[in-house]
Write a protein that holds these residues in place. Structure first.
Motif: not given
Ligand code: SF4
Ligand code: FES
Length: 238
Positions: A124-134
């Motif tokens: 999927s397209p990259s998010p604007e800022r970052e991929w959050p991860q727990t």
């Protein structure tokens, strides 16, 4: 100042008919002297033609991996004093072609790393800022991300010795690292790459890779994880 004897593998395929060991005597000129520092001493003071690789000198770049007194390890992290009083025997990484002395051709090793697609494929397209991860999701890719691609595991692997096309512990550790990543969404493709004749099933679970890894990583466990995922996919389709 004590003297230490070094037996160092030498071979120039362009001029030598066979490999040999050269003997050098170097002083233990400082406390904590590493094998890498001793090799630099030999190169600078005794034989300028000695070839070896090194860069960071602190266990980060992975380029100084070699066979030292019976074990694959990083020359920059191995103190001469740890090796006993019978001298130091230094040889290049195994299962990779010697280009000169302690320098081997790393291309086949890195080709296997590239083959497993060592990057996120989120689908999927990259998010604007970052991929959050727990914290828990991040813990799943730890500590494999500490791999410095030194190839100690590859050289110690008995399967790599007999099947040059075997993907090997380092590439498979990285395949598992991305298969575990919550931001990745390409498990089918990742399993397709490793569930093949020269992939995960060639591992005989001998643990030699785990034993030599200078970062205490567990390539054997990562391969077992990929085997589990591949079987689950085959049996249950997920
Ligand atoms: Fe080196 Fe360990 Fe990575 Fe293998 S898994 S390449 S031994 S750091
Ligand atoms: Fe970088 Fe040894 S010189 S790991």
């Amino acid at each position: 100042m004590a003297d230490i004897t070094f037996k160092v593998f030498r071979f120039d395929p362009g001029t030598d008919s066979a490999p040999r060991f050269d003997t050098f005597v170097a002083p233990l000129f400082k406390k904590g002297l590493t094998v890498l520092e001793a090799l630099f001493y030999i190169q600078e003071k005794l034989d300028g033609s000695l070839a070896f690789r090194a860069s960071c000198r602190e266990g980060v770049c992975g380029s100084c991996a070699m066979h030292i007194n019976g074990k694959y390890r990083l020359a920059c992290e191995t103190q001469v004093s740890e090796l006993g009083s019978d001298g130091v025997i230094v040889q290049p990484l195994g299962h990779l072609k010697v280009l000169r002395d302690l320098v081997v051709d790393m291309e086949p090793f890195f080709a296997k790393y590239k083959y497993i697609k060592p990057y996120l494929m989120p689908g999927s397209p990259s998010p604007e800022r970052e991929w959050p991860q727990t914290v828990g999701e991040h813990a799943k890719v730890m500590p494999s991300i500490d791999c410095i691609l030194c190839a100690c595991c590859h050289a110690s692997c008995t399967v790599t010795a007999t099947d040059p096309d075997y993907l090997g512990p380092a590439a498979l550790l990285w395949a598992d690292r991305f298969a575990r990543d919550s931001r990745d969404n390409s498990l089918d493709e990742r399993l397709r790459l490793v569930d093949q004749l020269h992939g995960i099933w060639r591992c005989h679970t001998i643990f030699s890779c785990q034993e030599v890894c200078p970062k205490d990583l567990d390539p054997t466990g990562c391969i077992a994880d990929l085997k589990r995922k591949a079987m689950k996919r085959k049996l249950f389709g997920h």
